[in-house]
Design an enzyme around this catalytic site. Structure first.
Site, PDB file in Angstrom:
ATOM      1  N   CYS A   1      47.475  36.324  35.402  1.00 13.26           N
ATOM      2  CA  CYS A   1      48.507  37.266  35.285  1.00 13.26           C
ATOM      3  C   CYS A   1      49.940  36.854  34.717  1.00 13.26           C
ATOM      4  O   CYS A   1      49.724  36.499  33.499  1.00 13.26           O
ATOM      5  CB  CYS A   1      48.804  37.894  36.740  1.00 13.26           C
ATOM      6  SG  CYS A   1      49.581  39.630  36.659  1.00 13.26           S
TER       7      CYS A   1
ATOM      8  N   HIS B   1      43.223  39.673  38.251  1.00 17.36           N
ATOM      9  CA  HIS B   1      43.418  38.893  39.168  1.00 17.36           C
ATOM     10  C   HIS B   1      41.969  38.685  39.616  1.00 17.36           C
ATOM     11  O   HIS B   1      41.452  39.463  40.469  1.00 17.36           O
ATOM     12  CB  HIS B   1      44.229  39.625  40.498  1.00 17.36           C
ATOM     13  CG  HIS B   1      45.586  39.626  40.109  1.00 17.36           C
ATOM     14  ND1 HIS B   1      46.498  38.906  40.466  1.00 17.36           N
ATOM     15  CD2 HIS B   1      46.143  40.565  39.392  1.00 17.36           C
ATOM     16  CE1 HIS B   1      47.612  39.163  40.029  1.00 17.36           C
ATOM     17  NE2 HIS B   1      47.656  40.446  39.430  1.00 17.36           N
TER      18      HIS B   1
ATOM     19  N   GLU C   1      41.166  36.628  42.152  1.00 18.40           N
ATOM     20  CA  GLU C   1      41.209  36.227  43.545  1.00 18.40           C
ATOM     21  C   GLU C   1      41.140  37.997  44.312  1.00 18.40           C
ATOM     22  O   GLU C   1      40.906  37.891  45.327  1.00 18.40           O
ATOM     23  CB  GLU C   1      42.381  35.696  43.740  1.00 18.40           C
ATOM     24  CG  GLU C   1      43.687  36.328  44.072  1.00 18.40           C
ATOM     25  CD  GLU C   1      44.451  36.447  42.562  1.00 18.40           C
ATOM     26  OE1 GLU C   1      43.745  36.167  41.461  1.00 18.40           O
ATOM     27  OE2 GLU C   1      45.689  36.794  42.610  1.00 18.40           O
TER      28      GLU C   1
END
Lengths: 262, 229
Positions: free
Chosen positions: B87, B193, B195
């Site tokens: 990001c 992202h 994650e």
């Protein structure tokens, strides 16, 4: 192409999942983290936790919930319910939540939205609005329909107009609107499409439809007719009426872009 | 023997806990750290981040992390220790951003030539928030086992425009086509992202772990080796 999102909502009290039918008649249905991880595996795009714990332990329990969720759930999640200060927001985000949602406290002090957005970014500030249709003064009234903002879990009318409040929330930096119809919530008879359409047209931030989902066709209508960017539902998922995958397969069959995992 | 963990650079830009937990789930240990020394010595580096570009560069500078991070990224560019930008961590690898508030455009690490710009198309909802697809523009071992067209979770108002089109790893459509992933050598960075991108994101992180701990090489040759942990 950006997908439309399907979001299971988990009502949580004292660390356990409950589901309100018109916000009363709660039934216990398990561990919120386990349930959220299950929805992640099933292909949910996000999950929302709405904490309705009423004790002074609330802050600790919501932060703990966010921390435990971040270990097991690898999709974005939002924590809402009773949040009224920046320190609590910071702790929830730091524990691993992606967004927080503000409701009653933001109506009482709209600067909370401004301050939260300035400090943490608009992308993590969701303003939740509980709306109820205002009956026209006479059945023949030709005035445009209007809706009133309710707070305290839908118990207290505020006299505020939903469209005006949604616009103010956007102006103050809200990143999304989570719009619940108190009229359709718990009925499983479909979302309030005129309300959704009115709010979607009034703001340019994403609107999450909530309240009334009973079938995949209801979710599709919220997107195609209501203009929603995301659809939130609880009962149809919790009671296993439909899986997230079934709902998404249906949405895709209707030409709606969704993320379907193999 | 316990392997040294991957360093997740903690410079005060957003919460890192999700990244730590996702790496653990993906099968390798990663620790957040604000120590320049740890960044210099870790077998791999992750530069995450959410927030404003200018503030991020100031924070890196103030923490004494600017040089170690830039050096680690440059090393990866040449095929050395793997480096993963996420990001804002992708944006910082470029030369400058138009994400300024009145003053001059802030300068980035300049590892990749190019700049960071804002979504501008009329009527487009900004930030882009949600799941979008990526189209593969290169082959790279970080994409091992992933399907072209996979969905990942995005939250951003700005995107990078690499001056060198050969650096573009992934492309995504939102108002315009932009670089959602860049790569060169063992330096990779994503706009989305991983994650927060469910099993697909974890698979990507697992591939990064394999790059770090030698199970796969940037040349793309599979070889035997231990998985990090």
């Amino acid at each position: 192409m950006l997908a439309k999102r399907v979001i299971p909502c988990l009502d949580v009290r004292d660390g356990r999942v409950v589901k309100g039918v018109n916000f009363v008649n709660l039934k216990d249905a398990g561990d919120p983290v386990e349930l959220a991880a299950f929805y992640d595996r099933e292909g949910a795009d996000e999950v929302v936790f709405l904490d309705i714990t009423a004790s002074h332990e609330r802050r600790r329990t919501v932060v703990d919930l966010a921390a435990r969720t971040a270990e097991q759930v690898f999709i974005p999640f939002t924590v809402g319910g009773g949040i009224s200060d920046l320190d609590t927001i910071r702790d929830i985000l730091k524990a691993g939540a992606d967004k927080i949602s503000l409701n009653t406290a933001a109506v009482a002090d709209p600067s909370l939205i401004t301050r939260a957005a300035a400090r943490f970014g608009s992308q993590c500030v969701v303003v939740a609005i509980d709306a109820r249709h205002v009956m026209p003064s006479s059945p023949e009234s030709e005035a445009a329909p209007s809706w009133e903002v309710y707070v305290h879990g839908g118990r207290t009318p505020t006299g505020r107009d939903v469209l005006e409040w949604a616009k103010e929330a956007e102006r103050r930096g809200a990143g999304e609107i989570l719009l619940t119809s108190m009229d359709t919530d718990g009925t499983q008879g479909g979302y309030d499409l005129p309300l959704l359409r009115a709010v979607s047209e009034a703001v340019s931030i994403p609107v999450i439809a909530s309240g009334g989902a009973g079938s995949p066709a209801d979710l599709a209508a919220a997107i195609t007719e209501g203009g929603a960017d995301a659809v939130l539902a609880a009962s149809i998922f919790h009671y296993g009426t439909y899986t997230v995958r079934q709902v998404k397969e249906y949405l895709r069959s209707q030409g709606i872009p969704v993320r379907l995992t193999s | 023997m316990r392997k040294r963990p991957v360093a997740i650079v903690d410079y005060g830009m957003g919460n890192l806990r999700s990244v730590v937990k996702a790496c653990a789930r993906a099968g390798f240990a990663a620790e957040s750290t604000d120590s320049p020394e740890a960044v210099r010595q870790a077998p791999g580096v992750i530069l995450p981040g959410v927030g404003a570009f200018g503030a991020a560069m100031e924070n890196l500078e103030r923490a004494g992390l600017r040089d170690p991070v830039r050096e680690a990224a440059a090393e990866a560019l040449a095929g050395g220790r793997p480096f993963l930008g996420l990001c804002l961590g992708l944006h910082l690898l470029f030369e400058e951003s138009e994400e300024s508030f009145g003053g001059e455009n802030p300068r980035g690490l300049g590892v990749f030539p190019g700049r960071v710009v804002r979504f501008k198309r009329e009527g487009l909802k900004v930030p882009q928030i949600g799941w979008n697809t990526v189209v593969f523009r290169q082959r790279h071992p970080i994409l091992t086992g992933l399907a072209d067209g996979s969905y990942f979770y995005f939250v951003h108002s700005y995107y990078a425009v690499p001056a060198d089109p050969a650096a573009v790893l992934l492309a995504t459509e939102y108002g315009a086509t932009f670089a959602s992933g860049v790569a060169r050598g063992s330096l990779v960075a994503f706009q989305f992202h991983p994650e927060k991108s469910s099993t697909t994101g974890l698979a990507l992180l697992a591939n990064f772990g394999c790059l770090v701990y030698g199970k796969i090489r940037t040349e793309g040759t599979e070889q035997e080796g231990e998985r990090g942990q």
